[in-house]
Write a protein that holds these residues in place. Structure first.
Motif, PDB file in Angstrom:
ATOM      1  N   GLY A 112       0.818  -1.211   0.000  1.00 48.17           N
ATOM      2  CA  GLY A 112       0.000   0.000   0.000  1.00 48.17           C
ATOM      3  C   GLY A 112       0.845   1.251   0.000  1.00 48.17           C
ATOM      4  O   GLY A 112       0.527   2.231  -0.692  1.00 48.17           O
ATOM      5  N   THR A 113       1.917   1.249   0.760  1.00 49.56           N
ATOM      6  CA  THR A 113       2.814   2.405   0.802  1.00 49.56           C
ATOM      7  C   THR A 113       3.511   2.609  -0.548  1.00 49.56           C
ATOM      8  O   THR A 113       3.641   3.736  -1.023  1.00 49.56           O
ATOM      9  N   VAL A 114       3.927   1.524  -1.157  1.00 44.11           N
ATOM     10  CA  VAL A 114       4.563   1.616  -2.478  1.00 44.11           C
ATOM     11  C   VAL A 114       3.561   2.134  -3.507  1.00 44.11           C
ATOM     12  O   VAL A 114       3.901   2.993  -4.335  1.00 44.11           O
ATOM     13  N   ALA A 115       2.330   1.660  -3.462  1.00 47.06           N
ATOM     14  CA  ALA A 115       1.309   2.116  -4.404  1.00 47.06           C
ATOM     15  C   ALA A 115       1.015   3.598  -4.210  1.00 47.06           C
ATOM     16  O   ALA A 115       0.850   4.342  -5.186  1.00 47.06           O
ATOM     17  N   PHE A 116       0.955   4.050  -2.961  1.00 48.39           N
ATOM     18  CA  PHE A 116       0.693   5.465  -2.724  1.00 48.39           C
ATOM     19  C   PHE A 116       1.856   6.327  -3.202  1.00 48.39           C
ATOM     20  O   PHE A 116       1.639   7.388  -3.793  1.00 48.39           O
ATOM     21  N   SER A 117       3.077   5.888  -2.964  1.00 45.04           N
ATOM     22  CA  SER A 117       4.220   6.675  -3.430  1.00 45.04           C
ATOM     23  C   SER A 117       4.269   6.720  -4.957  1.00 45.04           C
ATOM     24  O   SER A 117       4.640   7.740  -5.540  1.00 45.04           O
ATOM     25  N   TYR A 118       3.873   5.634  -5.614  1.00 44.56           N
ATOM     26  CA  TYR A 118       3.791   5.622  -7.075  1.00 44.56           C
ATOM     27  C   TYR A 118       2.730   6.620  -7.555  1.00 44.56           C
ATOM     28  O   TYR A 118       2.936   7.356  -8.512  1.00 44.56           O
ATOM     29  N   TYR A 119       1.591   6.662  -6.847  1.00 48.41           N
ATOM     30  CA  TYR A 119       0.527   7.602  -7.182  1.00 48.41           C
ATOM     31  C   TYR A 119       0.996   9.051  -7.023  1.00 48.41           C
ATOM     32  O   TYR A 119       0.729   9.898  -7.875  1.00 48.41           O
ATOM     33  N   ILE A 120       1.699   9.342  -5.950  1.00 44.59           N
ATOM     34  CA  ILE A 120       2.212  10.704  -5.723  1.00 44.59           C
ATOM     35  C   ILE A 120       3.232  11.074  -6.802  1.00 44.59           C
ATOM     36  O   ILE A 120       3.233  12.208  -7.311  1.00 44.59           O
ATOM     37  N   GLU A 121       4.075  10.136  -7.162  1.00 45.30           N
ATOM     38  CA  GLU A 121       5.081  10.403  -8.196  1.00 45.30           C
ATOM     39  C   GLU A 121       4.409  10.669  -9.542  1.00 45.30           C
ATOM     40  O   GLU A 121       4.815  11.570 -10.268  1.00 45.30           O
ATOM     41  N   LYS A 122       3.390   9.912  -9.882  1.00 44.84           N
ATOM     42  CA  LYS A 122       2.669  10.131 -11.135  1.00 44.84           C
ATOM     43  C   LYS A 122       1.926  11.451 -11.126  1.00 44.84           C
ATOM     44  O   LYS A 122       1.796  12.120 -12.150  1.00 44.84           O
ATOM     45  N   GLN A 123       1.433  11.846  -9.952  1.00 45.85           N
ATOM     46  CA  GLN A 123       0.702  13.097  -9.843  1.00 45.85           C
ATOM     47  C   GLN A 123       1.650  14.293 -10.044  1.00 45.85           C
ATOM     48  O   GLN A 123       1.251  15.307 -10.604  1.00 45.85           O
ATOM     49  N   LYS A 124       2.899  14.158  -9.634  1.00 45.50           N
ATOM     50  CA  LYS A 124       3.863  15.234  -9.843  1.00 45.50           C
ATOM     51  C   LYS A 124       4.219  15.387 -11.321  1.00 45.50           C
ATOM     52  O   LYS A 124       4.489  16.492 -11.770  1.00 45.50           O
ATOM     53  N   ASP A 125       4.237  14.286 -12.071  1.00 47.22           N
ATOM     54  CA  ASP A 125       4.588  14.348 -13.477  1.00 47.22           C
ATOM     55  C   ASP A 125       3.518  15.047 -14.317  1.00 47.22           C
ATOM     56  O   ASP A 125       3.819  15.652 -15.323  1.00 47.22           O
ATOM     57  N   ASP A 126       2.266  14.960 -13.889  1.00 45.33           N
ATOM     58  CA  ASP A 126       1.166  15.574 -14.659  1.00 45.33           C
ATOM     59  C   ASP A 126       1.010  17.011 -14.426  1.00 45.33           C
ATOM     60  O   ASP A 126       1.445  17.905 -14.185  1.00 45.33           O
TER      61      ASP A 126
END
Length: 91
Positions: A77-91
């Motif tokens: 869950g922590t890895v998935a959330f960090s992936y989501y935050i990273e993708k949100q920064k790219d957009d």
């Protein structure tokens, strides 16, 4: 002389209970989503500690397997959330 069971009952479990209450306050009042996710991860970690203490206290080894599975789910869950935050920064 203090036994291990008394140490669990009067020291470790109250400390874990107080820490869960404090982290729940952070979960509800957290100013950012990141604070809430970290608080939820910490609650799961404290829960793993409580399960482990209960497993040692009652001599039930199967609960350690439950704690390990819960730790893996929390990590994913922590890895998935960090992936989501990273993708949100790219957009």
């Amino acid at each position: 002389m203090i036994t291990l069971e008394a140490y669990f009952d009067y020291v470790i479990l109250p400390i874990l209970a107080i820490s869960v209450m404090l982290v729940f306050i952070r979960l509800f009042r957290g100013p950012a989503v990141v604070d809430r996710v970290i608080a939820l991860d910490l609650i799961i970690t404290i829960g793993i500690g409580i399960i482990t203490v209960y497993s040692i206290r009652t001599h039930q080894k199967v609960l350690l397997d439950v704690a390990i599975i819960l730790a893996l789910i929390a990590f994913l869950g922590t890895v998935a959330f960090s992936y989501y935050i990273e993708k949100q920064k790219d957009d």
